[in-house]
Design a protein around this motif. Structure first.
Motif, mmCIF file in Angstrom:
data_model
loop_
_atom_site.group_PDB
_atom_site.id
_atom_site.type_symbol
_atom_site.label_atom_id
_atom_site.label_comp_id
_atom_site.label_asym_id
_atom_site.label_seq_id
_atom_site.Cartn_x
_atom_site.Cartn_y
_atom_site.Cartn_z
ATOM 1 N N THR A 283 3.781 1.857 -4.193
ATOM 2 C CA THR A 283 3.000 3.082 -4.131
ATOM 3 C C THR A 283 1.932 3.010 -5.209
ATOM 4 O OG1 THR A 283 4.891 4.334 -3.315
ATOM 5 C CG2 THR A 283 3.082 5.601 -4.279
ATOM 6 N N LEU A 284 0.671 3.016 -4.790
ATOM 7 C CA LEU A 284 -0.468 2.977 -5.702
ATOM 8 C C LEU A 284 -0.933 4.413 -5.901
ATOM 9 C CD1 LEU A 284 -2.494 0.065 -4.028
ATOM 10 C CD2 LEU A 284 -0.564 -0.085 -5.596
ATOM 11 N N VAL A 285 -0.987 4.855 -7.142
ATOM 12 C CA VAL A 285 -1.332 6.240 -7.452
ATOM 13 C C VAL A 285 -2.648 6.270 -8.210
ATOM 14 C CG1 VAL A 285 -0.569 8.365 -8.591
ATOM 15 C CG2 VAL A 285 1.131 6.803 -7.593
ATOM 16 N N GLY B 38 -11.045 8.977 -8.982
ATOM 17 C CA GLY B 38 -11.032 8.648 -7.556
ATOM 18 C C GLY B 38 -10.278 7.388 -7.222
ATOM 19 N N GLU B 39 -10.565 6.879 -6.023
ATOM 20 C CA GLU B 39 -9.763 5.794 -5.472
ATOM 21 C C GLU B 39 -10.023 4.432 -6.095
ATOM 22 O OE1 GLU B 39 -11.458 3.945 -1.473
ATOM 23 O OE2 GLU B 39 -10.975 6.066 -1.277
ATOM 24 N N ASN B 40 -10.937 4.342 -7.018
ATOM 25 C CA ASN B 40 -11.156 3.067 -7.697
ATOM 26 C C ASN B 40 -10.399 2.983 -9.013
ATOM 27 O OD1 ASN B 40 -12.895 1.975 -5.731
ATOM 28 N ND2 ASN B 40 -14.576 3.219 -6.530
ATOM 29 N N VAL B 41 -9.659 4.021 -9.369
ATOM 30 C CA VAL B 41 -8.939 4.061 -10.638
ATOM 31 C C VAL B 41 -7.445 4.199 -10.350
ATOM 32 C CG1 VAL B 41 -8.660 5.258 -12.834
ATOM 33 C CG2 VAL B 41 -10.911 5.178 -11.740
ATOM 34 N N LEU B 42 -6.659 3.291 -10.905
ATOM 35 C CA LEU B 42 -5.204 3.329 -10.725
ATOM 36 C C LEU B 42 -4.522 3.902 -11.961
ATOM 37 C CD1 LEU B 42 -4.109 -0.069 -9.125
ATOM 38 C CD2 LEU B 42 -3.949 2.205 -8.137
ATOM 39 N N ALA B 43 -3.637 4.860 -11.729
ATOM 40 C CA ALA B 43 -2.834 5.416 -12.814
ATOM 41 C C ALA B 43 -1.431 4.837 -12.809
ATOM 42 C CB ALA B 43 -2.761 6.935 -12.705
ATOM 43 N N ALA B 44 -0.947 4.411 -11.613
ATOM 44 C CA ALA B 44 0.429 3.928 -11.535
ATOM 45 C C ALA B 44 0.638 3.085 -10.282
ATOM 46 C CB ALA B 44 1.398 5.105 -11.527
ATOM 47 N N ILE B 45 1.643 2.218 -10.377
ATOM 48 C CA ILE B 45 2.144 1.451 -9.237
ATOM 49 C C ILE B 45 3.663 1.520 -9.331
ATOM 50 C CG2 ILE B 45 2.321 -0.813 -8.142
ATOM 51 C CD1 ILE B 45 -0.388 -1.525 -9.386
ATOM 52 N N TYR B 46 4.283 2.029 -8.266
ATOM 53 C CA TYR B 46 5.728 2.214 -8.287
ATOM 54 C C TYR B 46 6.410 1.476 -7.149
ATOM 55 C CZ TYR B 46 4.715 6.127 -11.432
ATOM 56 O OH TYR B 46 4.287 6.899 -12.474
#
Length: 166
Positions: free
Chosen positions: A13-15, A20-28
Motif C-alpha cells: 500500500t503506497l500512501v 499529491g501523488e508524486n510524494v510518498l509518505a508510507a509503504i505498508y
C-alpha cells in the motif's frame, strides 16, 4: 490518497504525503506491524504513484539498486536522521544497529536506532531490511522476517542467491 500494488512480497500500500501523488509518505505490507487504519489514507487510486510503482517493479526485477522518489515520512527528528542514514546503506550490503549508532556519533544509541528503524514508514524504498543484528542475524522487520530474507536475497548477485520461502 493511496494505491495498492502487487509485488513479489505481497500487496504494498503506497500512501501519499503532502504534495499529491508524486510524494510518498508510507509503504505498508498487508500485515505490517504498526500499520495505521487505511481509513486515514484518503481515497484509493491504484493508478496513483506511477513513478514509485515503476521503480518498485524495476527493483523487484533486479535492475534498480536505489530509488529516486520524493518522500515525506512522518517522524521525529531522531527517526528522520536514522531513516536518512538507512538510505546510505549500499544495495546488497547490511549494517548493524550498532554501526548505525556509531555513524550517528554514539554507539550507545543502538537500541534507539533499532526502535527508529522499526518505525520506518517507507519499507523497501528506505531500506530498513538491510539492518541486521550485531552477529549478522535477521532481527525484527515490520513486514516479517521471511520478507526481510527475501529482500536481502534479491539484492545478492545472481550466483550468490539462495532460494527463499517467500
Amino acid at each position: 490518497m493511496y494505491a495498492v500494488v502487487d509485488t513479489p512480497v505481497g500487496e504494498l500500500t503506497l500512501v501519499g504525503g503532502p504534495g499529491g501523488e508524486n510524494v510518498l509518505a508510507a509503504i505498508y505490507f498487508p500485515d505490517h506491524a504498526r500499520r495505521p487504519d487505511a481509513a486515514g489514507f484518503g481515497p484509493r487510486d491504484d493508478d496513483a504513484f506511477p513513478t514509485a510503482r515503476d521503480q518498485l517493479a524495476e527493483y523487484f526485477a533486479g535492475v534498480r539498486t536505489s530509488f529516486d522518489l520524493e518522500l515525506a515520512p512522518r517522524g521525529n527528528e531522531f527517526q528522520r536522521k536514522v531513516w536518512q542514514l538507512l538510505t546510505t546503506i549500499p544495495y546488497g550490503q547490511t549494517r548493524t544497529y550498532g554501526q548505525l549508532a556509531a555513524q550517528l556519533g554514539d554507539p550507545g544509541l543502538a537500541r534507539a536506532v533499532g526502535a527508529a528503524n522499526g518505525r520506518n514508514p517507507l519499507s523497501i524504498v528506505v531500506p530498513c531490511h538491510r539492518v541486521v543484528g550485531h552477529d549478522g542475524s535477521l532481527t525484527g522487520y515490520a513486514g516479517g522476517l521471511a520478507r526481510k530474507a527475501f529482500l536481502l536475497q534479491l539484492e545478492q548477485p545472481a550466483g550468490d542467491r539462495r532460494p527463499t520461502l517467500f
